[in-house]
Design an enzyme around this catalytic site. Structure first.
Site, PDB file in Angstrom:
ATOM      1  N   GLY A  47       0.897  -1.151   0.123  1.00  0.00           N
ATOM      2  CA  GLY A  47       0.197   0.145  -0.010  1.00  0.00           C
ATOM      3  C   GLY A  47       0.922   1.315   0.120  1.00  0.00           C
ATOM      4  CG  ASP A 105      -7.980   1.118   9.770  1.00  0.00           C
ATOM      5  OD1 ASP A 105      -8.772   1.734  10.799  1.00  0.00           O
ATOM      6  OD2 ASP A 105      -8.608   0.241   9.119  1.00  0.00           O
ATOM      7  CG  PHE A 156     -12.565  -0.987   3.499  1.00  0.00           C
ATOM      8  CD1 PHE A 156     -12.230  -1.403   4.486  1.00  0.00           C
ATOM      9  CD2 PHE A 156     -12.125  -1.482   2.242  1.00  0.00           C
ATOM     10  CE1 PHE A 156     -11.241  -2.189   4.608  1.00  0.00           C
ATOM     11  CE2 PHE A 156     -11.299  -2.373   2.308  1.00  0.00           C
ATOM     12  CZ  PHE A 156     -10.647  -2.865   3.589  1.00  0.00           C
TER      13      PHE A 156
HETATM   14  P1  IMP Z   1      -3.844  -0.864  10.552  1.00  0.00           P
HETATM   15  O1  IMP Z   1      -2.818  -1.827  11.058  1.00  0.00           O
HETATM   16  O2  IMP Z   1      -5.127  -1.000  11.390  1.00  0.00           O
HETATM   17  O3  IMP Z   1      -3.384   0.365  10.718  1.00  0.00           O
HETATM   18  O4  IMP Z   1      -3.863  -0.878   9.035  1.00  0.00           O
HETATM   19  C1  IMP Z   1      -2.982  -1.294   8.249  1.00  0.00           C
HETATM   20  C2  IMP Z   1      -3.077  -1.373   6.923  1.00  0.00           C
HETATM   21  O5  IMP Z   1      -4.354  -2.111   6.622  1.00  0.00           O
HETATM   22  C3  IMP Z   1      -3.383  -0.087   5.809  1.00  0.00           C
HETATM   23  O6  IMP Z   1      -2.125   0.433   6.108  1.00  0.00           O
HETATM   24  C4  IMP Z   1      -3.761  -0.462   4.666  1.00  0.00           C
HETATM   25  O7  IMP Z   1      -2.935  -1.083   3.880  1.00  0.00           O
HETATM   26  C5  IMP Z   1      -4.707  -1.534   4.963  1.00  0.00           C
HETATM   27  N1  IMP Z   1      -6.283  -1.169   5.359  1.00  0.00           N
HETATM   28  C6  IMP Z   1      -6.782  -0.344   6.588  1.00  0.00           C
HETATM   29  N2  IMP Z   1      -8.004   0.052   6.096  1.00  0.00           N
HETATM   30  C7  IMP Z   1      -8.203  -0.200   4.741  1.00  0.00           C
HETATM   31  C8  IMP Z   1      -9.017   0.248   3.661  1.00  0.00           C
HETATM   32  O8  IMP Z   1     -10.138   0.921   4.275  1.00  0.00           O
HETATM   33  N3  IMP Z   1      -8.954   0.128   2.476  1.00  0.00           N
HETATM   34  C9  IMP Z   1      -7.740  -0.661   1.997  1.00  0.00           C
HETATM   35  N4  IMP Z   1      -6.579  -1.013   2.975  1.00  0.00           N
HETATM   36  C10 IMP Z   1      -6.945  -0.883   4.193  1.00  0.00           C
HETATM   37 MG    MG Z   2      -0.872  -0.664   4.203  1.00  0.00          MG
END
Ligand code: IMP
Ligand code: MG
Length: 184
Positions: A47, A105, A156
């Protein structure tokens, strides 16, 4: 810029808005590291790739680039714990590391990657992201995060690195996904 993609509910951040904010964040990073000899930009795959590519064009400090793979979602479902793959190409000891990701997130991935890299004894670890949810701050401790937007996007997301079941990372904008497309 079209909205013909059936999964798009709303374009949240346009290509122009993203590119504009990147310049702003790049200036903050340039200021932060103006006395640093060299920074290691560690892009969080997959990402973080789009943002890394655009951000580094505006950085004027000496830097090298590396990649770390952290996967926390599959088919839009979250894993219990992110998997990490990393083969550093330069030693990280004593260096300033800038982690670059698309979206913070919960902040869980960032914290996991940070503790993994901390074992390499860098001088500092900070981060940059396109979008950071304010609610992630409760999980992010003692870390500077440069974000284009610090807000709850309200759905999302896909585009500009963010995938919907591994697709649409190539969109130059970020959209909120619509799940009401059964008829199309
Ligand atoms: P976290 O560990 O909850 O901070 O999320 C980490 C990763 O999950 C983000 O850097 C994104 O790559 C992926 N992610 C989280 N939310 C979304 C979304 O809404 N769409 C697509 N990828 C997501
Ligand atoms: Mg990511």
């Amino acid at each position: 810029m079209g909205t013909e993609n059936k999964y798009i509910k709303e374009i949240k951040y346009t290509e122009e808005q993203i590119q504009e904010r990147i310049k702003f964040v790049a200036n903050q990073i340039n200021e932060e590291f103006k006395n640093s000899k060299e920074i290691i930009v560690v892009s969080i795959l997959k990402g973080g790739l789009n943002f890394t590519f655009d951000l580094i064009k505006h950085l004027n400090v000496d830097l090298s680039i590396d990649f770390i793979k952290s996967k926390s979602y599959a088919l839009s479902r979250k894993f219990t714990s992110p998997m990490i793959i990393f083969n550093p190409s330069v030693p990280l000891e004593g260096k300033d590391i800038l982690l670059v990701d698309d979206f913070i997130d919960s902040g869980e991935t960032l914290m996991k990657v940070r503790s993994y890299l901390a074992e390499h004894k860098p001088k500092s670890i900070s981060a940059a992201a396109v979008v950071k949810k304010p609610s992630s701050s409760k999980n992010i401790h003692n870390m500077k995060v440069f974000a284009c937007w610090n807000e709850e996007p309200g759905g999302f997301l896909m585009g500009y690195g963010l995938d919907y079941d591994e697709k649409y990372r190539n969109l130059p904008y970020i959209a909120i996904i619509s799940y009401n497309n059964e008829d199309s």
